[in-house]
Scaffold this active site. Structure first.
Site, mmCIF file in Angstrom:
data_model
loop_
_atom_site.group_PDB
_atom_site.id
_atom_site.type_symbol
_atom_site.label_atom_id
_atom_site.label_comp_id
_atom_site.label_asym_id
_atom_site.label_seq_id
_atom_site.Cartn_x
_atom_site.Cartn_y
_atom_site.Cartn_z
ATOM 1 N N CYS A 2 -46.488 21.262 -21.262
ATOM 2 C CA CYS A 2 -47.305 22.179 -20.480
ATOM 3 C C CYS A 2 -47.272 21.651 -19.051
ATOM 4 O O CYS A 2 -46.738 20.581 -18.814
ATOM 5 C CB CYS A 2 -48.754 22.152 -20.962
ATOM 6 S SG CYS A 2 -48.940 22.520 -22.703
ATOM 7 N N ARG A 27 -42.345 24.769 -17.301
ATOM 8 C CA ARG A 27 -42.741 23.869 -18.388
ATOM 9 C C ARG A 27 -43.341 24.617 -19.574
ATOM 10 O O ARG A 27 -43.604 24.026 -20.621
ATOM 11 C CB ARG A 27 -43.753 22.841 -17.873
ATOM 12 C CG ARG A 27 -43.248 22.006 -16.731
ATOM 13 C CD ARG A 27 -44.313 21.073 -16.244
ATOM 14 N NE ARG A 27 -44.650 20.085 -17.240
ATOM 15 C CZ ARG A 27 -43.987 18.955 -17.445
ATOM 16 N NH1 ARG A 27 -42.945 18.669 -16.699
ATOM 17 N NH2 ARG A 27 -44.368 18.117 -18.374
ATOM 18 N N TRP A 74 -47.361 25.585 -23.102
ATOM 19 C CA TRP A 74 -46.299 25.816 -24.090
ATOM 20 C C TRP A 74 -46.900 25.370 -25.415
ATOM 21 O O TRP A 74 -47.195 24.190 -25.616
ATOM 22 C CB TRP A 74 -45.067 24.996 -23.745
ATOM 23 C CG TRP A 74 -43.873 25.310 -24.588
ATOM 24 C CD1 TRP A 74 -43.108 26.433 -24.531
ATOM 25 C CD2 TRP A 74 -43.291 24.501 -25.613
ATOM 26 N NE1 TRP A 74 -42.088 26.361 -25.458
ATOM 27 C CE2 TRP A 74 -42.171 25.191 -26.127
ATOM 28 C CE3 TRP A 74 -43.592 23.250 -26.152
ATOM 29 C CZ2 TRP A 74 -41.367 24.681 -27.143
ATOM 30 C CZ3 TRP A 74 -42.792 22.739 -27.159
ATOM 31 C CH2 TRP A 74 -41.691 23.461 -27.641
ATOM 32 N N ASN A 98 -51.541 17.981 -21.237
ATOM 33 C CA ASN A 98 -50.134 18.163 -21.617
ATOM 34 C C ASN A 98 -49.787 17.025 -22.569
ATOM 35 O O ASN A 98 -49.990 15.857 -22.237
ATOM 36 C CB ASN A 98 -49.257 18.093 -20.356
ATOM 37 C CG ASN A 98 -47.779 17.971 -20.690
ATOM 38 O OD1 ASN A 98 -47.328 18.531 -21.680
ATOM 39 N ND2 ASN A 98 -47.043 17.251 -19.883
ATOM 40 N N GLY A 99 -49.307 17.370 -23.767
ATOM 41 C CA GLY A 99 -48.972 16.330 -24.745
ATOM 42 C C GLY A 99 -49.457 16.708 -26.128
ATOM 43 O O GLY A 99 -49.798 17.872 -26.371
ATOM 44 N N GLU A 482 -21.272 24.730 -25.038
ATOM 45 C CA GLU A 482 -22.179 25.011 -23.921
ATOM 46 C C GLU A 482 -22.177 26.509 -23.592
ATOM 47 O O GLU A 482 -23.231 27.090 -23.324
ATOM 48 C CB GLU A 482 -21.762 24.153 -22.712
ATOM 49 C CG GLU A 482 -22.536 24.390 -21.425
ATOM 50 C CD GLU A 482 -24.023 24.123 -21.525
ATOM 51 O OE1 GLU A 482 -24.501 23.653 -22.568
ATOM 52 O OE2 GLU A 482 -24.731 24.443 -20.556
ATOM 53 N N LYS A 486 -25.531 28.781 -23.724
ATOM 54 C CA LYS A 486 -26.005 29.553 -22.564
ATOM 55 C C LYS A 486 -26.257 31.002 -22.970
ATOM 56 O O LYS A 486 -27.272 31.585 -22.635
ATOM 57 C CB LYS A 486 -24.989 29.548 -21.411
ATOM 58 C CG LYS A 486 -24.830 28.281 -20.626
ATOM 59 C CD LYS A 486 -25.950 27.988 -19.643
ATOM 60 C CE LYS A 486 -27.049 27.183 -20.269
ATOM 61 N NZ LYS A 486 -26.895 25.763 -20.370
ATOM 62 N N GLU A 489 -29.377 31.321 -25.397
ATOM 63 C CA GLU A 489 -30.721 31.081 -24.890
ATOM 64 C C GLU A 489 -31.194 32.132 -23.899
ATOM 65 O O GLU A 489 -32.392 32.401 -23.834
ATOM 66 C CB GLU A 489 -30.897 29.656 -24.350
ATOM 67 C CG GLU A 489 -30.112 29.318 -23.128
ATOM 68 C CD GLU A 489 -30.332 27.865 -22.683
ATOM 69 O OE1 GLU A 489 -31.370 27.279 -22.971
ATOM 70 O OE2 GLU A 489 -29.428 27.340 -22.009
ATOM 71 N N HIS A 505 -10.352 27.092 -40.777
ATOM 72 C CA HIS A 505 -11.017 26.543 -41.960
ATOM 73 C C HIS A 505 -12.314 27.291 -42.286
ATOM 74 O O HIS A 505 -13.161 26.750 -43.004
ATOM 75 C CB HIS A 505 -11.275 25.051 -41.770
ATOM 76 C CG HIS A 505 -10.006 24.257 -41.616
ATOM 77 N ND1 HIS A 505 -9.166 23.996 -42.661
ATOM 78 C CD2 HIS A 505 -9.408 23.728 -40.511
ATOM 79 C CE1 HIS A 505 -8.112 23.301 -42.222
ATOM 80 N NE2 HIS A 505 -8.239 23.143 -40.917
ATOM 81 N N LYS A 604 -38.632 24.488 -20.008
ATOM 82 C CA LYS A 604 -37.654 23.703 -19.257
ATOM 83 C C LYS A 604 -37.613 22.255 -19.719
ATOM 84 O O LYS A 604 -36.569 21.647 -19.797
ATOM 85 C CB LYS A 604 -37.994 23.763 -17.763
ATOM 86 C CG LYS A 604 -36.987 23.057 -16.854
ATOM 87 C CD LYS A 604 -35.633 23.722 -16.896
ATOM 88 C CE LYS A 604 -34.593 22.983 -16.087
ATOM 89 N NZ LYS A 604 -33.227 23.395 -16.465
HETATM 90 C C1 AGP Z 1 -30.255 23.899 -21.513
HETATM 91 O O1 AGP Z 1 -29.869 25.134 -21.031
HETATM 92 C C2 AGP Z 1 -31.425 23.864 -22.325
HETATM 93 N N1 AGP Z 1 -32.474 24.584 -21.779
HETATM 94 C C3 AGP Z 1 -31.762 22.596 -23.091
HETATM 95 O O2 AGP Z 1 -30.810 22.501 -24.100
HETATM 96 C C4 AGP Z 1 -31.828 21.238 -22.341
HETATM 97 O O3 AGP Z 1 -30.568 20.853 -21.905
HETATM 98 C C5 AGP Z 1 -32.429 20.173 -23.293
HETATM 99 O O4 AGP Z 1 -33.733 20.550 -23.655
HETATM 100 C C6 AGP Z 1 -32.417 18.789 -22.702
HETATM 101 O O5 AGP Z 1 -33.209 18.699 -21.565
HETATM 102 P P1 AGP Z 1 -33.116 17.463 -20.581
HETATM 103 O O6 AGP Z 1 -31.741 17.428 -20.030
HETATM 104 O O7 AGP Z 1 -34.151 17.722 -19.542
HETATM 105 O O8 AGP Z 1 -33.400 16.224 -21.380
#
Ligand code: AGP
Length: 609
Positions: A2, A27, A74, A98-99, A482, A486, A489, A505, A604
């Site tokens: 959060c 966050r 969050w 937060n936590g 990757e 992308k 998400e 396979h 994030k």
């Molecule tokens: C990436 O697009 C993601 N949102 C996510 O996978 C991110 O890379 C992951 O949570 C790791 O975050 P960090 O690099 O801040 O540790």
């Protein structure tokens, strides 16, 4: 996970807190809330969903006063709802947190027996009641907070107000980030620097187990037993503009376009061309220590883990040390064989990812050396590592990581070169040659960005596909992963990344005329093999979107779409091929109308395990 903000001073707290929360929405954005104190009266406003909902409420019912705390959530304990939104209140005590409080059920039971009634499903409300219980017994806000936090197990960054002591704001941290901003006759506290940057540049980074007490004209920091601590402030040089959208429709697009600059900044000052060596200012390990290593672990999550997969290729090739790569949440539970001769490399944009932090502690606890590749200065992972290579990408706000990823690749490449030189695997000439290619990279990324309009057109054609397959081989396989991540998400389309040679396979059964298959096929050692894999897709009617390199391509006419990135070395090619992956996902998401910068269910920075 959060964001929290606190303010005490002479100004109206509410607009300052809302502005801070806006910069922390990356966050989490399940709900938002604020509490201000006007005299001794607590004014709490909360709303489910994004900050915009809270702002609407505040327009109808303003919250007044020069002290305040705010929160963007969050959800972990308790579903997203107004009732679970912070701040939480128990009689005279109001808390944002937060936590995660791990022993909250035990504490809740005890407090209920003492007559406390709870109105939410959150673990946070326990903190409010616990402080209130102690306050009732000792009549001292600061002491009550210390006593309460001593009983709490888990992770927290908290900001707390007490309307019987309205001239005090208390903040504390254990395991979650918290930064103090020092103004003139005013103090700020927040989960991250951008929340305060338009008010002050003087920041103090709180450490675990520290409590900061603020009045409008002074502050003091103690440990959990009340021992005073002396802390130095740091001047932050980021411009607030750097964290704004800069004219782009989304932060993600802005961040994609910032990559030439971000890469150049990450390379800057680290190449010693004449000596054919690499300078990593805060690596914390001598050449002799690097030469003595016998194994490297790379630990990360999500996109950062994909960077690590490419890093394994770099390090094994250039430094000839075996590399094991782990998803952070798996690492600590497999009893890894870490010795004092191993180096663990954590990769994290935020530097706050709980799983990665836990991996760091596991490796350190076993006596290994630990360095991190991190974007956020003085973040938890950066602080706890023995050494750090900062990626100078600047703040990354879009949830989908872009510039952090490509700068991580450059940082890994620099580390591999450094290791190669220290261990005698690379000569000065070898290193100089690589340095040349690195220096040319930002310009090539600029050229790759010129493909944007073509990629937008491809996105239009295939935006309605139900699934996507991404194929790559060698160091392009992580880029396939990757690309798929992308797309998933931000556009919510199901996508899978697969090693091209492994397709036969199993996944080959998925191929039909409705499945777009993105094939990463730049000129490299496995080019012919990947072309064969691509032919297998074409033969079954699959729609191939090929990402190739160089001017001419024999693929023209064979595939549904051909994206041609400039030539670079095989090692640096993943940086160029990842750009079309980012742009394709971005345009599909925009066309589908999703919330590109804040996709559903994501945040994030994932500070819970
Ligand atoms: C990436 O697009 C993601 N949102 C996510 O996978 C991110 O890379 C992951 O949570 C790791 O975050 P960090 O690099 O801040 O540790």
């Amino acid at each position: 996970m959060c964001g929290i903000v606190g303010y005490i001073g002479q100004q109206d707290a509410s607009p300052i807190i809302i502005d801070g929360l806006r910069r922390l929405e990356y966050r989490g954005y399940d709900s938002a809330g604020i509490c201000t104190l006007n005299g001794g009266e607590a004014q709490i406003r909360r709303a489910e969903g994004k900050l915009i909902n809270l702002e609407k409420i505040l327009r109808e019912q303003p919250a007044e006063g020069c002290r305040g705390i705010g929160h963007t959530r969050w959800a972990t304990h308790g579903r997203p709802s107004e009732i679970n939104a912070h701040p939480h209140k128990a009689s005279n005590i109001v808390v944002v947190h937060n936590g995660i409080i791990e022993n909250y059920l035990k504490l809740k039971e005890r407090l209920q027996k003492l007559g406390h009634n709870f109105s939410s499903e959150t673990d946070t409300e326990i903190i409010a009641h616990l402080v209130e219980e102690h306050y009732r017994q000792c009549g001292d806000f600061e002491k009550a907070v210390r006593l309460a936090l001593a009983e709490v197990k888990g992770a927290y960054a908290v900001a707390i107000l007490c309307h019987d002591e309205p001239d005090k704001l208390i903040a504390a941290k254990l395991g979650s980030p918290l930064v103090v901003g020092q103004g003139q006759g005013e103090y700020f506290v927040a989960s991250d620097i951008p929340a305060m940057l338009s008010h002050t540049r003087e920041m103090i980074f709180l450490e675990d187990g520290e409590i900061a007490v603020f009045t409008p004209d002074k502050m003091w920091i103690t440990d959990l037993v009340g021992q005073p601590l002396v802390k130095q402030s740091k001047t932050i040089t980021w411009s607030p503009m750097l964290a704004e959208k800069g004219g782009y429709k989304h932060f993600m697009l802005k961040e994609i376009y910032e990559q030439p600059r971000a890469l150049a900044d990450t390379i800057a000052g680290r190449l010693q061309g004449e000596e054919g060596d690499i300078y990593l200012e805060a690596l914390g390990l001598s050449d002799a220590q690097l030469a003595d290593l016998d194994k490297i672990f790379i630990i990360a999550c999500g996109t950062s883990w994909h960077a690590g997969l490419v890093g394994k290729f770099y390090i094994e090739k250039l430094a000839r040390i075996p590399v094991e790569i782990d998803i952070a949440s798996e690492f600590r539970y497999r009893d890894p064989i870490v010795t004092e001769k191993s180096l663990t490399v954590l990769i994290s944009q935020s530097g706050e990812t709980a799983d990665t932090l836990a991996g760091l502690r596991e490796a350190k606890g076993k006596g290994g050396k630990v360095v991190c590749i991190c974007n956020v200065v003085d973040s938890s992972i950066a602080r706890e590592s023995d050494g750090v290579i900062y990626t100078h990408a600047g703040p990354e706000i879009g949830v989908a990581s872009t510039k952090a990823f490509t700068t991580q690749l450059v940082a890994l490449y620099l580390l591999a070169l450094k290791l190669g030189r220290s261990r005698g695997n690379l000569t000065a000439d070898d290193c100089r040659e690589q340095v040349e290619s690195l220096l040319a990279l930002p310009r090539k990324v600029e050229e790759t960005l010129e493909l944007d309009a073509q990629i937008e057109q491809i996105a239009r054609e295939y935006m309605n596909a139900r699934d996507f397959l991404y194929l790559g081989r060698g160091n392009q396989y992580p880029i396939a992963l990757e690309g798929a991540l992308k797309l998933k998400e931000i556009s919510y389309i199901h996508a899978e990344g697969y090693p091209a040679g492994e397709m036969k396979h199993g996944p080959i059964a998925l191929i039909d005329e409705s499945l777009p298959v993105v094939v990463l096929v730049p000129r490299n050692a496995t080019y012919d093999k990947v072309v064969s894999n691509m032919e297998e897709v074409c033969a079954r009617g699959g729609i191939v979107i090929a990402v190739a390199s160089g001017e001419e391509s024999e693929l023209q006419g064979k595939v549904a779409a051909l994206i041609k990135v400039p030539e670079t070395t095989e090692d640096l090619m993943p940086i160029l091929t990842s750009i079309p992956m980012q742009l394709l996902a971005y345009h599909i998401a925009v066309l589908k109308g999703t919330d590109v910068d804040q996709p559903r269910n994501l945040a994030k920075s994932v500070t819970v395990e």
